[in-house]
Design an enzyme around this catalytic site. Structure first.
Site, PDB file in Angstrom:
ATOM      1  N   GLU A  34     -14.231  -7.985  -5.100  1.00  0.00           N
ATOM      2  CA  GLU A  34     -13.278  -7.123  -5.718  1.00  0.00           C
ATOM      3  C   GLU A  34     -13.894  -7.175  -6.898  1.00  0.00           C
ATOM      4  O   GLU A  34     -13.785  -8.403  -7.751  1.00  0.00           O
ATOM      5  CB  GLU A  34     -11.718  -7.698  -5.839  1.00  0.00           C
ATOM      6  CG  GLU A  34     -11.123  -6.996  -6.211  1.00  0.00           C
ATOM      7  CD  GLU A  34     -10.737  -5.589  -6.298  1.00  0.00           C
ATOM      8  OE1 GLU A  34     -10.853  -5.119  -5.616  1.00  0.00           O
ATOM      9  OE2 GLU A  34     -10.569  -4.538  -8.138  1.00  0.00           O
ATOM     10  N   TYR A 214      11.895   7.325  -2.574  1.00  0.00           N
ATOM     11  CA  TYR A 214      12.651   6.431  -2.142  1.00  0.00           C
ATOM     12  C   TYR A 214      12.988   5.434  -1.900  1.00  0.00           C
ATOM     13  O   TYR A 214      12.209   4.671  -3.152  1.00  0.00           O
ATOM     14  CB  TYR A 214      11.594   6.933  -0.743  1.00  0.00           C
ATOM     15  CG  TYR A 214      10.604   6.142  -1.029  1.00  0.00           C
ATOM     16  CD1 TYR A 214       9.265   5.114  -0.618  1.00  0.00           C
ATOM     17  CD2 TYR A 214       9.320   7.339  -1.137  1.00  0.00           C
ATOM     18  CE1 TYR A 214       8.385   5.411  -0.806  1.00  0.00           C
ATOM     19  CE2 TYR A 214       8.071   7.479  -1.297  1.00  0.00           C
ATOM     20  CZ  TYR A 214       7.590   6.340  -1.689  1.00  0.00           C
ATOM     21  OH  TYR A 214       6.434   6.404  -1.324  1.00  0.00           O
TER      22      TYR A 214
HETATM   23  P1  FAD Z   1      -7.684   1.027  -3.380  1.00  0.00           P
HETATM   24  O1  FAD Z   1      -6.360   1.120  -2.867  1.00  0.00           O
HETATM   25  O2  FAD Z   1      -7.817   2.287  -4.367  1.00  0.00           O
HETATM   26  O3  FAD Z   1      -9.163  -0.268  -3.556  1.00  0.00           O
HETATM   27  C1  FAD Z   1     -10.378   0.398  -4.018  1.00  0.00           C
HETATM   28  C2  FAD Z   1     -10.566  -0.927  -4.205  1.00  0.00           C
HETATM   29  O4  FAD Z   1     -11.889  -1.173  -4.635  1.00  0.00           O
HETATM   30  C3  FAD Z   1      -9.649  -1.514  -5.614  1.00  0.00           C
HETATM   31  O5  FAD Z   1      -9.376  -2.373  -5.768  1.00  0.00           O
HETATM   32  C4  FAD Z   1     -10.668  -0.856  -6.460  1.00  0.00           C
HETATM   33  O6  FAD Z   1     -10.361  -2.560  -8.071  1.00  0.00           O
HETATM   34  C5  FAD Z   1     -11.785  -1.365  -5.716  1.00  0.00           C
HETATM   35  N1  FAD Z   1     -13.387  -1.350  -6.242  1.00  0.00           N
HETATM   36  C6  FAD Z   1     -13.499  -0.157  -7.044  1.00  0.00           C
HETATM   37  N2  FAD Z   1     -14.901  -0.124  -7.587  1.00  0.00           N
HETATM   38  C7  FAD Z   1     -15.185  -0.449  -6.912  1.00  0.00           C
HETATM   39  C8  FAD Z   1     -16.790  -1.078  -7.044  1.00  0.00           C
HETATM   40  N3  FAD Z   1     -16.986  -0.855  -7.926  1.00  0.00           N
HETATM   41  N4  FAD Z   1     -16.980  -2.739  -6.548  1.00  0.00           N
HETATM   42  C9  FAD Z   1     -16.019  -3.287  -5.793  1.00  0.00           C
HETATM   43  N5  FAD Z   1     -14.481  -3.509  -6.256  1.00  0.00           N
HETATM   44  C10 FAD Z   1     -14.584  -1.920  -6.619  1.00  0.00           C
HETATM   45  N6  FAD Z   1      -0.753   6.796   0.653  1.00  0.00           N
HETATM   46  C11 FAD Z   1      -0.151   5.999   1.766  1.00  0.00           C
HETATM   47  O7  FAD Z   1      -0.118   5.996   2.619  1.00  0.00           O
HETATM   48  N7  FAD Z   1       1.454   6.468   1.761  1.00  0.00           N
HETATM   49  C12 FAD Z   1       2.275   6.795   0.560  1.00  0.00           C
HETATM   50  O8  FAD Z   1       3.676   6.750   0.047  1.00  0.00           O
HETATM   51  C13 FAD Z   1       1.579   7.091  -0.680  1.00  0.00           C
HETATM   52  N8  FAD Z   1       1.937   7.614  -1.299  1.00  0.00           N
HETATM   53  C14 FAD Z   1       1.098   8.322  -2.733  1.00  0.00           C
HETATM   54  C15 FAD Z   1       1.619   8.540  -4.157  1.00  0.00           C
HETATM   55  C16 FAD Z   1       0.696   8.575  -5.059  1.00  0.00           C
HETATM   56  C17 FAD Z   1       1.074   9.754  -5.766  1.00  0.00           C
HETATM   57  C18 FAD Z   1      -0.665   9.040  -4.942  1.00  0.00           C
HETATM   58  C19 FAD Z   1      -1.532   9.310  -6.014  1.00  0.00           C
HETATM   59  C20 FAD Z   1      -1.495   8.391  -3.432  1.00  0.00           C
HETATM   60  C21 FAD Z   1      -0.787   7.507  -2.029  1.00  0.00           C
HETATM   61  N9  FAD Z   1      -0.815   7.149  -1.608  1.00  0.00           N
HETATM   62  C22 FAD Z   1       0.095   7.218  -0.430  1.00  0.00           C
HETATM   63  C23 FAD Z   1      -2.495   6.892  -1.616  1.00  0.00           C
HETATM   64  C24 FAD Z   1      -3.502   5.643  -1.287  1.00  0.00           C
HETATM   65  O9  FAD Z   1      -2.445   4.558  -2.759  1.00  0.00           O
HETATM   66  C25 FAD Z   1      -4.235   5.168  -0.966  1.00  0.00           C
HETATM   67  O10 FAD Z   1      -5.085   6.767  -0.974  1.00  0.00           O
HETATM   68  C26 FAD Z   1      -5.111   4.435  -0.794  1.00  0.00           C
HETATM   69  O11 FAD Z   1      -4.830   3.176  -1.566  1.00  0.00           O
HETATM   70  C27 FAD Z   1      -6.595   4.287  -0.215  1.00  0.00           C
HETATM   71  O12 FAD Z   1      -7.211   2.509   0.409  1.00  0.00           O
HETATM   72  P2  FAD Z   1      -8.100   1.829  -0.360  1.00  0.00           P
HETATM   73  O13 FAD Z   1      -8.469   0.681  -0.461  1.00  0.00           O
HETATM   74  O14 FAD Z   1      -9.484   3.206  -0.217  1.00  0.00           O
HETATM   75  O15 FAD Z   1      -8.339   2.333  -2.275  1.00  0.00           O
END
Ligand code: FAD
Length: 409
Positions: A34, A214
């Site tokens: 991370e 909510y």
């Molecule tokens: P993330 O949770 O963004 O995690 C990515 C991780 O990778 C981070 O910890 C970051 O620091 C790390 N990282 C990035 N680049 C690197 C790198 N080069 N090297 C090492 N680490 C790195 N989703 C729902 O299910 N329900 C909802 O109600 C909802 N509401 C939302 C409302 C809004 C307005 C928005 C914008 C989004 C919403 N989402 C919702 C979406 C949701 O929050 C994300 O889609 C979700 O967090 C995706 O998970 P992820 O693990 O792919 O990415």
């Protein structure tokens, strides 16, 4: 199950943490990298719809989820100005029966803590920014900004919307600014519930804008997501500062319940970001590298599925690796066959939903609201945002589908 398999997870957000937990459950070795110095309090509320809750339960989180989650009674569509109800879909009383699991509202930080709670410290490296990934016929290697590298049977890009792993595999994609911007804020609640915020997911729909509110944190805070249209470009980031005044200014004339809530936001904790659209990808994986979550399928938030899809991905990928033993390419083929059609469909439908929420001509609004009423008259459980097909899906049964696909191959 192959205990020798080693997986490198790039990114410890929602999807990376879900994958780590699911791999741990399957006895598969992993290491998570991370870039942040620690797991932090990033984000706001997320809706954990029944499809995601089925996975969280399979990951052993049934009881902890009850502690941090809020069970909304319903999802209610409301007219932005009059407050008239456009639809009301019961959730608390029906979701377990209709979809096989509850519908929760949680704070992203609480959800993340649950997912990471059992990950041993020695399995995580912080301050590890992945800059490149290379793959060979037998393995893959991730490279980090501090000059270190990690070789594994599989490298998974769970590094979010601006994924370095996706860029390394498939080049830089140019997302399109949709002309939508979004505020998010959290209002702490001393007195519960607030008299002007019902115990349900409220979808306020107005001309060219909508607001979703909510309860999260077991009812101790209200989450606000307010989307509007703008000609100005806004950054695709979760941490761009805004203010209460800017928010109130954009929603002049909205129902007093919305305005009262906005007036209670903390001006220093009100954020805004631009909503960018990404087309579904034609492929995610090469033989020893794949993607999950926002890295694979960034989506507009209009179906509240970004975190839910990342959790489903992580679970299915771990199941595929366990199911196909040491055959990583076969596992990746099964993972993509299970996940890419579904997530592509959610990406495209979320795009379409943005259009429905933001209609502005009186005739289109009248027809939309009439359609809500007709659907609910036919089926009281019809979800106003048309998400039944999303909630019905059960990732925990993916192994049955792997076998079916193999039988037909
Ligand atoms: P993330 O949770 O963004 O995690 C990515 C991780 O990778 C981070 O910890 C970051 O620091 C790390 N990282 C990035 N680049 C690197 C790198 N080069 N090297 C090492 N680490 C790195 N989703 C729902 O299910 N329900 C909802 O109600 C909802 N509401 C939302 C409302 C809004 C307005 C928005 C914008 C989004 C919403 N989402 C919702 C979406 C949701 O929050 C994300 O889609 C979700 O967090 C995706 O998970 P992820 O693990 O792919 O990415």
């Amino acid at each position: 199950m192959n205990h020798k398999l080693r997986v490198g997870i790039i990114g410890g957000g929602i999807g990376g943490a879900a994958l780590a937990r699911a791999l741990q459950q399957q006895g598969i070795d992993f290491h998570l990298f991370e870039r942040a110095p620690a797991f932090g309090e990033v984000g706001a509320g997320v809706q954990m719809t029944p499809n995601a809750v089925k996975v969280l339960k399979a990951l052993g989180l049934t009881e902890p989820l009850k502690q941090v989650g809020f069970l909304p009674e319903a999802m209610v569509g409301l007219n932005w100005e009059s407050g008239n109800e456009l639809f009301r879909t019961p959730l608390k009383s029906t979701c377990p029966e209709v979809y096989g699991a509850e519908f929760y509202h949680v704070h992203r930080a609480d959800l993340h803590s649950l997912l990471t709670s059992d990950i041993p410290a020695e399995k995580v490296t912080f301050n590890a920014q992945c800059t490149a990934v290379q793959h060979s016929p037998l393995s893959a290697t991730a490279f980090f900004a501090d000059g270190t590298s990690f070789e594994a049977d599989l490298i998974v890009g769970a590094d979010g919307i601006h994924s370095a792993v996706r860029s390394a595999l498939w080049g830089d994609e140019k997302p399109q600014f949709t002309g939508h911007m979004c505020w998010r804020a959290l209002v702490s609640v001393a007195e519960h519930p607030l008299p002007f915020v019902g115990p349900y997911a409220a979808f306020w729909m107005g001309p060219s804008a909508h607001v979703v509110t909510y309860y999260v944190k077991g009812g101790k805070a209200v989450n606000i997501v307010a989307v509007t249209e703008t000609a100005e470009w806004v950054k695709e980031s979760w941490t761009e500062a805004s203010s209460t005044d800017e928010l109130l200014n954009a929603y002049q004339g909205w129902h007093p319940d919305v305005i009262q809530l906005f007036e209670r936001t903390d001006p220093t904790q009100t954020f805004k970001w631009g909503l960018f659209d990404h087309d579904p990808m034609a492929q995610w994986s090469v033989p020893h590298v794949t993607l999950l979550g926002d890295a694979a399928h960034p989506m507009l938030p209009f179906l509240s599925q970004g975190a839910a899809m990342a959790i489903e991905d992580g679970y299915v990928l771990a199941q595929a690796l366990a199911h196909f033993g040491g055959d990583v390419p076969a596992a990746l083929a099964a993972y993509e066959a299970e996940r890419r059609p579904r997530t592509s469909q959610v990406q495209l439908q979320a795009r379409e939903r943005g259009r429905t929420y933001h209609l502005s001509s009186p005739e289109e609004l009248r027809q939309r609201d009439l359609a809500f009423q007709q659907e609910q008259a036919k089926n009281p459980n019809a979800v106003g945002i048309r998400a039944e097909w999303i909630y019905e899906y059960d990732a925990t049964r993916c192994r049955e589908r792997f076998d079916e696909t193999r039988a037909h191959a």
